[in-house]
Design an enzyme around this catalytic site. Structure first.
Site, short mmCIF file in Angstrom:
data_model
loop_
_atom_site.label_atom_id
_atom_site.label_comp_id
_atom_site.label_asym_id
_atom_site.label_seq_id
_atom_site.Cartn_x
_atom_site.Cartn_y
_atom_site.Cartn_z
N LEU A 96 28.11 -9.83 69.25
CA LEU A 96 26.59 -10.33 69.61
C LEU A 96 26.13 -9.86 71.01
CD1 LEU A 96 27.84 -13.55 67.83
CD2 LEU A 96 25.67 -12.34 67.06
N HIS A 110 40.29 -13.97 65.66
CA HIS A 110 40.74 -12.63 65.74
C HIS A 110 42.06 -12.75 65.42
CE1 HIS A 110 41.01 -8.42 67.14
NE2 HIS A 110 42.24 -8.89 67.54
N ALA A 143 30.50 -10.72 76.16
CA ALA A 143 29.79 -9.57 76.03
C ALA A 143 30.81 -8.31 75.52
CB ALA A 143 29.18 -8.99 77.06
#
Ligand code: GRF
Length: 209
Positions: A96, A110, A143
């Site tokens: 995202l 994850h 990020a």
């Protein structure tokens, strides 16, 4: 301190993590509700699960936008429409962008013990490396690719006859309960983030989002 009553869940595939959240949220004591489910593709079981549960869905495909930045802005706008307290990326196979990350706390799951084996093939990479223990990680998204602050982890033993599918299935069993536990606790007790430390529940000081 933030609290998470309204969840937007993002999916790209079978959506068994989503289903675990939907099932948990059926109990009012869980403290959170899935208010919408978003995806980056059509025709996936994750969206069908949402529809069966009566939860609104949205799809934002990268190829329908002229650039990644345009997709980033579009998915952030779709998410914002549902005013979530927490966004859960549960098998959502896209990173995202800042329009979503700056506005919302995003929890990600994850299938490996980060920081080992980040990326789209965490199970395969762990097997190929020959590890004897792997597991799952629930973390906040940033990020990078699976680089955000870790909230919780649980180990899963690798068995001698494991292939990617059998190992992933055993990890997913553990992953679903860990995700449900963490989302529920964040919803009921609140959370705060100091640097790379995520605290759930009461604490005396610290920055919160
Ligand atoms: C999970 O193991 C997730 O961590 C990984 O893909 C799987 C998604 O499973 N990225 P599902 O769609 O929730 O069944």
């Amino acid at each position: 301190m933030s609290k998470a009553g309204r969840l937007v869940v993002l999916v790209s595939g079978s959506g068994t993590n989503l289903q675990a959240l939907l099932d948990a949220a059926a109990d009012p004591k869980f403290g959170a509700n899935v208010v919408a489910v978003g995806a980056d593709r059509d025709g996936i079981e994750g969206l069908a699960r949402a529809t069966r549960a009566g939860v609104p869905t949205f799809v934002e495909k990268l190829r329908d936008h002229p650039s990644r930045q345009a997709w980033d802005a579009a998915i952030a706008a779709k998410i914002a429409k549902y005013e979530p307290d927490l966004v859960v990326s549960a098998g959502f196979m896209k990173i995202l962008g800042t329009p979503t990350l700056e506005r919302f706390t995003v929890l990600n799951t994850h299938p490996a013990l980060l920081p080992s084996f980040p990326g789209a093939h965490g199970v395969r990479d762990a097997l190929a490396h020959g590890v004897k223990v792997t597991g799952c990680t629930v973390m906040l998204a940033d990020a990078g690719v699976d680089t955000g602050p870790i909230v919780a982890q649980e180990a899963v033993a690798v068995l001698p006859d494991d292939d990617e599918a059998t190992l992933h299935e055993r990890i997913k069993t553990v992953e679903r309960s860990l995700l449900v536990e963490i989302v529920g606790r964040m919803a009921r007790e609140g959370w705060s983030v100091i640097g790379r430390t995520v605290r759930i529940g009461n604490q005396s000081e610290g920055e919160s989002k």
